[in-house]
Design an enzyme around this catalytic site. Structure first.
Site, short mmCIF file in Angstrom:
data_model
loop_
_atom_site.label_atom_id
_atom_site.label_comp_id
_atom_site.label_asym_id
_atom_site.label_seq_id
_atom_site.Cartn_x
_atom_site.Cartn_y
_atom_site.Cartn_z
N GLU A 127 0.85 -1.19 0.00
CA GLU A 127 0.00 0.00 0.00
C GLU A 127 0.88 1.24 0.00
O GLU A 127 1.80 1.34 0.81
CB GLU A 127 -0.93 0.03 1.21
CG GLU A 127 -1.96 1.15 1.11
CD GLU A 127 -2.97 1.16 2.26
OE1 GLU A 127 -3.82 2.06 2.27
OE2 GLU A 127 -2.91 0.28 3.13
N GLY A 268 3.04 2.43 10.63
CA GLY A 268 2.80 1.73 11.89
C GLY A 268 2.51 0.26 11.67
O GLY A 268 3.07 -0.60 12.34
N MET A 270 0.22 -2.69 8.66
CA MET A 270 -0.48 -2.88 7.38
C MET A 270 -1.44 -4.04 7.48
O MET A 270 -1.09 -5.12 7.93
CB MET A 270 0.55 -3.11 6.27
CG MET A 270 -0.05 -3.30 4.90
SD MET A 270 -1.02 -1.85 4.39
CE MET A 270 -2.27 -2.64 3.37
N GLU A 271 -2.67 -3.80 7.01
CA GLU A 271 -3.78 -4.72 7.23
C GLU A 271 -3.91 -5.81 6.19
O GLU A 271 -5.01 -6.33 5.96
CB GLU A 271 -5.10 -3.93 7.26
CG GLU A 271 -5.57 -3.35 5.94
CD GLU A 271 -5.10 -1.94 5.65
OE1 GLU A 271 -5.70 -1.27 4.80
OE2 GLU A 271 -4.13 -1.50 6.30
N GLU A 305 -5.80 -2.54 12.78
CA GLU A 305 -5.48 -3.37 11.62
C GLU A 305 -6.41 -4.57 11.52
O GLU A 305 -6.80 -4.97 10.41
CB GLU A 305 -4.02 -3.82 11.67
CG GLU A 305 -3.01 -2.69 11.74
CD GLU A 305 -3.17 -1.65 10.65
OE1 GLU A 305 -3.59 -2.01 9.53
OE2 GLU A 305 -2.88 -0.47 10.91
#
Length: 880
Positions: A127, A268, A270-271, A305
């Site tokens: 992303e 921080g 990433m999902e 997340e």
């Protein structure tokens, strides 16, 4: 290499992809310097696209090895390659299979996008546009496909191989030291949610049973030896999964859920579907290495997340202009989660502090943009507080306007209607329109207009008719590209108090008044009347901070004191104290003379005394004792700001608080001393927060007398929270005691980078003239590296964002330092460089000398050749 400049991308230019993707089969042959990736993709013409259009695949620094179509190697004249794309000139008008092989060098990928290595571990970050650094593809969020990923690597180098979805096969490569694993994700997803990890990792396992009885295997993967520091993250994950079932009816949908902690990460976390990749600072925690704030951040980010599984993964965004559809909504959800896990009032105070500190500043400066921008040059620069924090506030207002029941029905409809879609803000809002029958066209202006609305309020009371009238007007300042603004819908939660502090019953018949105490301001000007009010009341407005606006309501000090002591809305009790403090500091700044001669209103200190002696919520008391920051005062003044003068006055008020409240501060410090082992639970953390707030005020009031108190806590503390709080207090006590404590901390944690980041950060924020030189020396420290984002954020960003007087030095040296670092970083990690450059967002509010120095530094940076698109975008908008 990507071009330094790029054409603007506009929302109105969106068109559907000409080709859709059914399946993607990826085969990774991992190698430190020569990884090969084979992507077999099944394309079909989009019936909504342009018939016979070329197929344009995105690329970024890729090496093509081979390309075939339906098993036939393509001739050179059948495709066109450039630095940013590969175009099939005449693809078939039917379903076809494109087989592309690329070669990558993960070790030299310092941008940390695409496939790279972190401390020997292979990992990905896709992303927003990182997948194009792995293979040639339509790298856009509205192209969804089913992915199957095979990973092969040397078993010794990467015994753990992970990807999205469920593992369906694993084994050893015959006559080889290599092994493989195959992962299949049954849920369609866009490229930005693809993830892969391979390395020597230890697993902290867990299990979760969903409400329907599905058994989910959980895994937190960390560097070997750090397993004990991942147990809190695992429990936070379980709490998040249960809460999402109870609060939103959302159940997890795969057989496994994995989290991997890596030490080199630009953001921080990433999902990625089923395989979240985290910056290790938001996973690893123990009593000896983490503060209470660290534990709270871990819980919140783990939740954020995970919640993306539905608001981001199962329902994604159609294009990057809709980014807040997933991020703002998910921030709202994680705020609600934390509010339920901890103190709702204290959480709200913290969220509003962040909103005002970062987003309000963004909204009033050259980088202002709407929650849904209509144009961008570099999408990486729009992961902003406006998209995230203001986006969450827009969702909160939606709930405030229509009520909790209608909001839940609208969310249920959204999950049902848009599951598996790449959706838009309009798709989301339409669900609430359908369940309520309301017209949301005016509400949509919150997504379309930049800037923070200002609500001006006046009041009048007629004792003869027993009517109190509140008059409201709203204006939104002009912002870049938007000189004129239309009125927005603003929910204003209202209460009225008697002169004795009692809540009054509200009788109002305005059509936009709700019986639960919320007035929705829709017009540029409006007024509401309350009947049956015998004497002039004290108005409590914007309760719970019901809208992200600035309130201009000139209440008297006596009214603020009554609200601070009696308002049933605890957020507004806190706000009254903040307003009182701000008003005193701003008044002092307008008076000539030295800060040490300022005499503050003694009623302020009297109002604070109960916080230390009788307030049951220790975290609330600590927040109320924390006066507005320097950045808050900069925001309130707005122009011709002198950061040194603000620091001087704020320190003077802090010293006055410490002196006036000396006895209750000491009593609270002693009373709240910890007994028993450390626990990160909210109640224990609140006790420590208030105790350490008392210590900080005592030290700043009299460093010579109270510095030894902080020194003693530093030496005896049995947990990192109290040790770091003591060290932080000592930062305001210049001299041998402070430097000795810093040296001891450095020696004790020399081998723990995350803990040493705290050491870097404390020093970067010391509000003294020599801090810039200290920071420059620390960049040469053996534990510091410009190649690691966490180190840069701790030291350099800590200075630029957290040290207003140092960054805004009158000689311009702070500006020059930051622009030099940005220029040096830009070639290796443009995303981190651009993020650092946003520290200039308030430069136009400085007084003329500083303003000229800041502009000169920005112009020198802008004149440098070959700036990345990331940095060029920020510097251009900052100077516009």
């Amino acid at each position: 290499m990507r071009p330094e400049t790029s054409l603007p991308i506009r929302l109105e230019d969106y068109r559907v992809p000409d080709y859709l993707v059914e399946t993607v089969d990826l085969d990774f042959f991992l190698d430190p310097r020569a990884t090969r990736v084979r992507a077999r993709t099944a394309y079909v013409p989009n019936p909504r696209g342009v018939e016979g259009a070329p197929l344009v695949l995105d690329a970024d620094e890729l090496t093509l090895v081979s390309i075939t179509l339906d098993g036939r190697s393509l001739e050179p004249n059948e495709y066109v390659m450039s630095e940013t794309s590969l175009t099939l000139v005449s693809p078939p008008s039917r379903r076809f299979l494109l087989d592309v092989e690329t070669k990558l060098d993960p070790t030299t990928n310092t941008k940390l996008f695409g496939l790279y290595r972190s401390s020997g571990t292979y990992c990905t970050q896709c992303e927003a546009q990182g997948f194009r650094r792995i293979t040639f593809f339509q790298d856009r969020p509205d192209v969804l496909a089913i992915y199957t990923t095979r990973i092969e690597a040397e078993r010794e180098e990467a015994p753990v191989l992970l990807a999205n979805g469920n593992k369906v096969l694993e084994g050893t490569v015959e006559e080889s030291t290599r092994h493989f694993a195959v992962w299949h994700d049954p849920w369609p997803k866009p490229t930005y949610l693809f993830a892969l990890v391979g390395g020597r990792l230890a697993c902290v396992p867990g299990r979760f049973e969903t409400r329907s009885g599905r058994k989910v295997e959980l895994g937190i993967y960390v560097e070997p030896g750090k397993e004990s520091r991942a147990t809190y993250a695992l429990e936070a994950l379980k709490r998040s999964m249960r809460w999402d079932e109870e609060a939103f009816g959302r159940e997890y949908d795969l057989d496994v859920f994995n989290i991997v902690a890596v030490s080199d990460f630009n953001m921080g976390a990433m999902e990625n579907k089923g395989l979240n990749i985290f910056n290790d600072k938001y996973v690893l925690a123990s009593a000896e290495t983490a503060t209470d704030a660290d534990y709270a951040h871990i819980e919140a980010i783990i939740a954020h997340e995970y919640f993306h599984n539905w608001t981001g993964d199962r329902i994604t965004c159609r294009d990057w202009f809709q980014l807040s559809l997933k991020e703002g909504l998910t921030v709202f959800r994680d705020h609600e989660f934390t509010s339920d896990m901890r103190s709702r009032t204290v959480k709200r105070i913290g969220d509003v502090r962040t909103l005002r500190l970062v987003q309000f500043a963004e909204d009033s400066g050259p980088l202002a943009h709407p929650v849904r921008p209509r144009l961008y040059h570099e999408i990486n620069n729009f992961y902003t507080a406006t998209v995230y924090e203001k986006g969450a506030e827009v969702i909160r207002m939606l709930k405030e306007i229509i009520g909790a029941d209608a909001f839940r029905r609208g969310m249920d409809l959204y999950f049902e209607r848009c599951d598996g879609m790449a959706a838009t803000v309009e798709d989301f809002v339409a669900c609430f329109a359908d369940v309520t029958g309301r017209d949301f066209s005016q509400f949509m202006r919150w997504y379309e207009q930049a800037g923070t609305p200002v609500i001006q309020v006046s009041e009048r009371h007629d004792p003869a008719s027993r009517i109190t009238t509140l008059c409201f007007s709203q204006t939104t300042p002009s912002t870049p590209g938007q000189p004129e603004k239309a009125p927005v819908e603003i929910p204003i939660a209202i209460g009225l108090l008697s002169a004795q502090g009692k809540e009054l019953k509200l009788d109002c018949e305005h059509p936009d008044w709700r019986s639960d105490g919320v007035f929705v301001l829709r017009q540029a000007k409006d007024e509401i009347r309350f009947r049956g009010v015998a004497e002039k009341p004290v108005a409590s407005l914007l309760r719970g901070f019901s809208a992200p606006v600035r309130l201009d309501f000139p209440q008297s000090i006596d009214e603020l004191l009554l609200l601070a002591g009696h308002d049933p809305d605890r957020f507004n009790r806190w706000q009254a104290i903040q307003t009182f403090a701000s008003r005193m500091m701003i008044a002092a700044l307008k008076e000539p003379g030295h800060a040490e001669l300022v005499r503050f209103d003694p009623r302020f200190f009297t109002a604070l005394d109960p916080l230390l002696t009788s307030e049951p919520d220790h975290a609330f008391a600590a927040e109320a004792l924390s006066i507005p920051s320097e950045q808050d005062i900069v925001r309130e003044i707005g122009k011709d700001v002198d950061p040194d003068a603000i620091l001087e006055i704020r320190d003077a008020l802090s010293r006055a608080m410490g002196e006036a409240l000396d006895a209750p501060l000491r009593a609270a410090y002693e009373r709240l001393a910890q007994s028993g082992p450390y626990s990160p639970d909210a109640q224990s953390a609140a006790r420590r927060q208030l105790r350490n707030s008392a210590l900080a005020l005592l030290v700043i009031a009299d460093p010579k007398r109270n510095g030894p108190l902080a020194q003693a806590q530093f030496k005896s503390a049995g947990n990192m929270n109290d040790k770091l709080a003591a060290l932080g207090a000592l930062m305001r006590a210049p001299g041998e005691m402070r430097e000795d404590a810093l040296a001891k901390f450095e020696r004790a944690y020399a081998r723990d980078p995350l803990v040493l980041d705290k050491w870097f950060g404390l020093q970067a924020r010391i509000p003294e003239p020599g801090t810039l030189e200290r920071v420059e020396r620390l960049t040469a420290h053996g534990a510091f590296s410009f190649s690691n984002p966490n180190r840069v954020y701790a030291l350099v960003m800590g200075f630029a964002m957290g040290n207003q007087s140092g960054f805004n030095r009158v000689d311009g040296a702070g500006y020059d330092f930051i622009t030099r670092v940005v220029a040096d970083l830009d070639g290796s990690n443009p995303a981190v460089a651009a993020r650092l450059l946003t520290s200039f967002r308030t430069w136009r509010s400085m007084e003329p000398v500083r303003r000229a120095k800041a502009e000169a530094a920005l112009r020198r940076l802008a004149a440098k050749p070959k700036l990345s698109a990331d940095v060029a975008d920020i510097v251009t908008r900052s100077l516009a």
